[in-house]
Design an enzyme around this catalytic site. Structure first.
Site, PDB file in Angstrom:
ATOM      1  N   HIS A 139       0.835  -1.201   0.000  1.00 19.65           N
ATOM      2  CA  HIS A 139       0.000   0.000   0.000  1.00 19.65           C
ATOM      3  C   HIS A 139       0.874   1.257   0.000  1.00 19.65           C
ATOM      4  O   HIS A 139       0.637   2.190  -0.788  1.00 19.65           O
ATOM      5  CB  HIS A 139      -0.911  -0.022   1.236  1.00 19.65           C
ATOM      6  CG  HIS A 139      -1.685   1.239   1.452  1.00 19.65           C
ATOM      7  ND1 HIS A 139      -2.999   1.386   1.059  1.00 19.65           N
ATOM      8  CD2 HIS A 139      -1.333   2.416   2.032  1.00 19.65           C
ATOM      9  CE1 HIS A 139      -3.419   2.598   1.386  1.00 19.65           C
ATOM     10  NE2 HIS A 139      -2.430   3.243   1.978  1.00 19.65           N
ATOM     11  N   GLU A 140       1.884   1.279   0.865  1.00 22.94           N
ATOM     12  CA  GLU A 140       2.750   2.454   0.941  1.00 22.94           C
ATOM     13  C   GLU A 140       3.570   2.628  -0.330  1.00 22.94           C
ATOM     14  O   GLU A 140       3.768   3.752  -0.800  1.00 22.94           O
ATOM     15  CB  GLU A 140       3.674   2.340   2.162  1.00 22.94           C
ATOM     16  CG  GLU A 140       2.948   2.404   3.500  1.00 22.94           C
ATOM     17  CD  GLU A 140       2.158   3.692   3.668  1.00 22.94           C
ATOM     18  OE1 GLU A 140       2.633   4.765   3.238  1.00 22.94           O
ATOM     19  OE2 GLU A 140       1.048   3.630   4.219  1.00 22.94           O
ATOM     20  N   HIS A 143       1.501   4.394  -2.893  1.00 18.70           N
ATOM     21  CA  HIS A 143       1.450   5.859  -2.819  1.00 18.70           C
ATOM     22  C   HIS A 143       2.593   6.481  -3.611  1.00 18.70           C
ATOM     23  O   HIS A 143       2.433   7.544  -4.224  1.00 18.70           O
ATOM     24  CB  HIS A 143       1.522   6.319  -1.361  1.00 18.70           C
ATOM     25  CG  HIS A 143       0.217   6.258  -0.629  1.00 18.70           C
ATOM     26  ND1 HIS A 143      -0.938   6.829  -1.119  1.00 18.70           N
ATOM     27  CD2 HIS A 143      -0.115   5.697   0.568  1.00 18.70           C
ATOM     28  CE1 HIS A 143      -1.934   6.634  -0.259  1.00 18.70           C
ATOM     29  NE2 HIS A 143      -1.456   5.946   0.757  1.00 18.70           N
ATOM     30  N   GLU A 198      -6.239   6.835  -1.459  1.00 20.42           N
ATOM     31  CA  GLU A 198      -6.152   5.657  -0.600  1.00 20.42           C
ATOM     32  C   GLU A 198      -6.663   4.413  -1.340  1.00 20.42           C
ATOM     33  O   GLU A 198      -6.099   3.328  -1.211  1.00 20.42           O
ATOM     34  CB  GLU A 198      -6.956   5.870   0.688  1.00 20.42           C
ATOM     35  CG  GLU A 198      -6.388   6.910   1.620  1.00 20.42           C
ATOM     36  CD  GLU A 198      -5.005   6.574   2.148  1.00 20.42           C
ATOM     37  OE1 GLU A 198      -4.512   5.452   1.898  1.00 20.42           O
ATOM     38  OE2 GLU A 198      -4.398   7.423   2.799  1.00 20.42           O
TER      39      GLU A 198
END
Length: 254
Positions: A139-140, A143, A198
């Site tokens: 997920h990070e 980004h 997100e």
């Protein structure tokens, strides 16, 4: 905490820079440090035109600064050993070379930067199993790969330039402006992304799990664990809204 802002056009930045000079009238200009005022205006222009290479260079410097300000798990720590085991095939992800470290803090948090820095907090490791941690890492990274981190750097750089322009009126505030690197770290690590960003990072994280043949259902359980903390917890939750709803969304995809 820094909220997401739109990237300014050159004309808007020029107008805003001029506004900094004129906002307090003649007294502001008379009392201000001219070199800092000029520098802040230049920084505002630069913020909107940061290249990927410049963001990567800034991210590397910011990560190095963050490491000096944090307690890092030693190589023989159980946390460092665990992170190494669960990331032993993740040295390169989608063309980005990754480097991992554990911050020995109870915060439930993690972040990635454009230079490949990935930092995982002890509090998050205590809460998650290995595949849940992998989803958070994916997920990070999402980004970064989706351009959200670059926008956060641009926003942080802009905020720093504004502070520098206003701070140029006093020595104390000017000293704060000189600590730009630490300011960038704080704002980028704690940047609040939009709901759509997100979701994009969640989608990237889910694909990350599938690509590496991890248990994709762990994406759902990771978000549910975050949701169980409620609004009383800062860190990861404060910048990642509605984990319960995001878990439902991923469950529907699965």
């Amino acid at each position: 905490m820094l909220t997401r802002i739109q990237i300014l056009t050159r004309t808007q930045i020029f107008s805003f820079s001029l506004g900094i000079l004129l906002i307090s009238g003649c007294d502001f200009i008379k009392n201000a440090d001219p070199s800092l005022l000029v520098s802040s205006g230049a920084d505002l222009f630069k913020a909107a035109t940061l290249s990927d290479a410049e963001v990567q260079s800034m991210a590397k410097q910011a990560a190095e600064h963050s490491d000096t300000q944090s307690q890092i798990a030693s190589s023989n720590s159980q946390y460092a050993k665990r992170l190494q085991l669960l990331t032993n095939n993740l040295s390169d992800e989608d063309g980005m070379k990754l480097n991992f470290k554990v911050y020995l803090t109870e915060d439930v948090n993690a972040f990635a930067m454009a230079d490949g820095t990935v930092r995982v907090y002890k509090g998050l490791m205590d809460m998650m199993d290995d595949d849940e941690l992998r989803f958070v890492i994916g997920h990070e990274i999402g980004h970064v790969k989706q351009g959200h981190s670059k926008k956060a750097f641009q926003a942080a750089y802009t905020a720093s330039a504004v502070k520098k322009g206003i701070a140029s009126q006093s020595n104390v505030a000017g000293q704060l402006a000189d600590s730009q690197l630490g300011d960038l770290v704080e704002k980028v690590v704690n940047a609040q992304f939009s709901q759509s960003e997100e979701q994009e990072a969640d989608d990237y994280g889910l694909q990350f799990m599938k690509t590496h043949h991890y248990d994709a259902k762990s994406a759902v359980s990771a978000l549910k664990k975050l949701a169980s903390l409620g609004g009383s917890h800062g860190g990861f939750l404060s910048s990642h809204p509605d984990p319960g709803k995001r878990a439902e969304r991923i469950q529907a995809q699965l």
